[in-house]
Design an enzyme around this catalytic site. Structure first.
Site, PDB file in Angstrom:
ATOM      1  N   ARG A 188      -9.457  50.290   9.123  1.00  0.00           N
ATOM      2  CA  ARG A 188      -8.856  48.927   9.807  1.00  0.00           C
ATOM      3  C   ARG A 188      -8.421  49.615  11.271  1.00  0.00           C
ATOM      4  NH1 ARG A 188      -4.968  51.380  11.587  1.00  0.00           N
ATOM      5  NH2 ARG A 188      -4.547  49.552  12.381  1.00  0.00           N
ATOM      6  N   GLY A 189      -8.259  48.562  12.196  1.00  0.00           N
ATOM      7  CA  GLY A 189      -8.191  48.794  13.557  1.00  0.00           C
ATOM      8  C   GLY A 189      -9.529  48.540  14.035  1.00  0.00           C
ATOM      9  N   ALA A 190      -9.335  47.891  15.393  1.00  0.00           N
ATOM     10  CA  ALA A 190     -10.618  47.321  15.982  1.00  0.00           C
ATOM     11  C   ALA A 190     -11.708  48.448  16.065  1.00  0.00           C
ATOM     12  CB  ALA A 190     -10.638  46.398  17.212  1.00  0.00           C
ATOM     13  N   ASP A 195      -7.337  43.330  19.316  1.00  0.00           N
ATOM     14  CA  ASP A 195      -8.563  43.095  18.600  1.00  0.00           C
ATOM     15  C   ASP A 195      -9.541  42.531  19.327  1.00  0.00           C
ATOM     16  OD1 ASP A 195      -6.286  43.764  16.519  1.00  0.00           O
ATOM     17  OD2 ASP A 195      -8.107  43.901  15.449  1.00  0.00           O
ATOM     18  N   ARG A 236     -14.887  41.039   8.322  1.00  0.00           N
ATOM     19  CA  ARG A 236     -13.554  40.576   9.074  1.00  0.00           C
ATOM     20  C   ARG A 236     -14.008  39.978  10.270  1.00  0.00           C
ATOM     21  NH1 ARG A 236      -8.605  44.676   9.533  1.00  0.00           N
ATOM     22  NH2 ARG A 236      -7.305  42.886   9.341  1.00  0.00           N
ATOM     23  N   ASN A 270      -4.144  40.383  18.908  1.00  0.00           N
ATOM     24  CA  ASN A 270      -3.512  41.455  18.389  1.00  0.00           C
ATOM     25  C   ASN A 270      -2.925  41.140  17.178  1.00  0.00           C
ATOM     26  OD1 ASN A 270      -3.304  44.503  18.562  1.00  0.00           O
ATOM     27  ND2 ASN A 270      -1.588  44.381  18.927  1.00  0.00           N
ATOM     28  N   LYS A 271      -2.433  42.165  16.371  1.00  0.00           N
ATOM     29  CA  LYS A 271      -1.455  42.118  15.116  1.00  0.00           C
ATOM     30  C   LYS A 271      -0.631  41.012  15.281  1.00  0.00           C
ATOM     31  CE  LYS A 271      -2.358  43.512  12.009  1.00  0.00           C
ATOM     32  NZ  LYS A 271      -3.159  42.642  11.142  1.00  0.00           N
ATOM     33  N   GLN A 305       1.591  48.282   8.924  1.00  0.00           N
ATOM     34  CA  GLN A 305       0.768  49.588   9.429  1.00  0.00           C
ATOM     35  C   GLN A 305       1.742  50.307  10.387  1.00  0.00           C
ATOM     36  OE1 GLN A 305      -0.073  46.317   9.573  1.00  0.00           O
ATOM     37  NE2 GLN A 305      -2.569  46.059   9.352  1.00  0.00           N
TER      38      GLN A 305
HETATM   39  O1  MRU Z   1      -5.373  44.273  10.594  1.00  0.00           O
HETATM   40  P1  MRU Z   1      -5.588  45.629  11.365  1.00  0.00           P
HETATM   41  O2  MRU Z   1      -4.619  46.797  10.837  1.00  0.00           O
HETATM   42  O3  MRU Z   1      -7.029  46.012  11.396  1.00  0.00           O
HETATM   43  O4  MRU Z   1      -4.975  45.323  12.882  1.00  0.00           O
HETATM   44  C1  MRU Z   1      -5.050  46.241  13.672  1.00  0.00           C
HETATM   45  C2  MRU Z   1      -4.422  45.789  15.225  1.00  0.00           C
HETATM   46  O5  MRU Z   1      -3.941  44.738  15.370  1.00  0.00           O
HETATM   47  C3  MRU Z   1      -4.498  46.844  16.022  1.00  0.00           C
HETATM   48  O6  MRU Z   1      -3.516  46.711  16.929  1.00  0.00           O
HETATM   49  C4  MRU Z   1      -5.875  46.668  16.969  1.00  0.00           C
HETATM   50  O7  MRU Z   1      -6.922  46.528  16.239  1.00  0.00           O
HETATM   51  C5  MRU Z   1      -6.159  47.802  17.883  1.00  0.00           C
HETATM   52  S1  MRU Z   1      -6.473  49.132  17.156  1.00  0.00           S
HETATM   53  C6  MRU Z   1      -6.609  50.488  18.360  1.00  0.00           C
END
Ligand code: MRU
Length: 345
Positions: free
Chosen positions: A47-49, A238, A90, A248-249, A197
């Site tokens: 996970r993470g963009a 994201d 996703r 973002n999250k 996270q």
């Molecule tokens: O649901 P996730 O864990 O994929 O969400 C991740 C985030 O929101 C991060 O802040 C974002 O992807 C940036 S990662 C460098």
């Protein structure tokens, strides 16, 4: 820095570090099918963009390398199918669609090559996506580090570190850079309910990197800001719309409003692959709705009464007016974001 790598390629397979099990177990799952790779993204093993983008690029390479064909042209329908399957995993992080589109465009450009060369070229392109992401994170670190005040106390949300990227991280890039050059800094890590996270991943990787940190629950952020204990906030993204609105999250928007109320700078760190200039503003960004169970349970243990369902939007959109600057690999972009982002894309 001794960092874990979220995704790697070897033995003609995509190897994904299962982040669901961190920090307690380090398990790597190998995938030889695009369905498996898409599933590893959907189930948040990775996970993470930016990390999702890198994984999807390797997924496209997997199809090129493993699918039986007599010419590259024969492979094109399978690559189109793979793009569809990966893109459905996703919805919010644009790096996923950016990566599969880049791989597809590259396949189209090199389809005149002999089959063996085509397969090798597709793998090399996926490896370039990964290597470029790592280089972008390091550049974000260099551009962002001077924004952290002396003896800076930085608050971050979710995990935008090495685990969320090809390595080093976006929001954590400036933090790692400051630490590497010997600056005294301290990081407040939001635990980031419901998926944790922050508690599971950011606390883990900062501790491993020797960066001083304090874990806080999300609802403590206002308290620490009010006490004057937070000098700046750095988060990842994201998807960034053309006007600078940032998805973002979930919880990022609240932090931005709090930062504004306390006069604390709110920085967003992201590579240009996270900027979606086709989307004019944040209201058009699709927000993933995840399972209610991720809210009503914690690591399999039910915490809400049976029968209660919960909402679970996984992301929110912070209006550009609350963002002090966007740090990308090309430098620091400030308002007005429309022309500023256009200049770096
Ligand atoms: O649901 P996730 O864990 O994929 O969400 C991740 C985030 O929101 C991060 O802040 C974002 O992807 C940036 S990662 C460098």
């Amino acid at each position: 820095m001794n960092q874990l790598v979220s995704v790697t390629w070897h033995d003609n397979a995509v190897h994904v570090l299962d982040q669901r099990l961190l920090p307690h177990q380090e398990v790597v799952n190998a995938y030889t099918s695009v369905a498996g790779v898409a599933d590893s993204i959907r189930t948040m093993q990775v996970r993470g963009a930016p990390a999702i983008g890198c994984t999807a690029a390797y997924g496209m390479a997997l199809v090129a390398v493993r699918t039986a064909a007599s010419t590259p042209a024969d492979l094109m329908p399978a690559l189109h199918d793979a793009q569809r399957v990966l893109d459905a995993s996703r919805p919010t992080a644009v790096n996923l669609f950016w990566a599969t589109a880049r791989m597809m465009a590259y396949a189209t450009r090199v389809q005149h090559l002999p089959l063996g060369d085509f397969r090798a070229a597709m793998l090399a392109e996926a490896q370039a996506v990964f290597a470029e992401d790592l280089a972008m994170c390091q550049a974000i670190g260099r551009h962002g580090e001077p924004l952290i005040p002396a003896r800076g106390r930085v608050l971050t949300h979710c995990n935008a570190g090495g685990l969320a990227t090809a390595g080093y991280g976006t929001a954590l890039g400036p933090i790692y850079r400051a630490h590497e050059i010997g600056r005294a800094i301290h990081v407040y890590v939001d635990e980031t309910r419901p998926y944790l996270q922050g508690a599971r991943l950011t606390a883990f990787e900062l501790q491993r990197g020797g960066v001083p940190l304090t874990l806080i629950t999300d609802n403590m952020a206002a308290y620490f800001m009010g006490q004057g204990l937070v000098d700046c906030i750095i988060v990842g993204a994201d998807r960034i719309a053309a006007n600078g609105d940032v998805a973002n999250k979930i919880g990022t928007y609240g932090l931005a409003v709090l930062a504004h109320a306390h006069g604390i700078p709110m920085y967003v760190a992201a590579p240009t692959s996270t900027i979606d200039r086709k989307i004019s503003d944040g209201s058009l960004i699709p927000i993933e709705e995840r399972s209610s169970d991720e809210v009503t349970t914690i690591q399999g243990i039910r915490i809400a009464p049976e029968g209660v369902t919960a909402a679970h939007p996984a992301f929110d959109v912070t209006p550009a007016k609350y963002i002090t600057a966007i740090i990308c690999e090309k430098g620091v972009v400030r308002a007005p974001y429309g022309p500023g982002l256009a200049a770096v894309c």
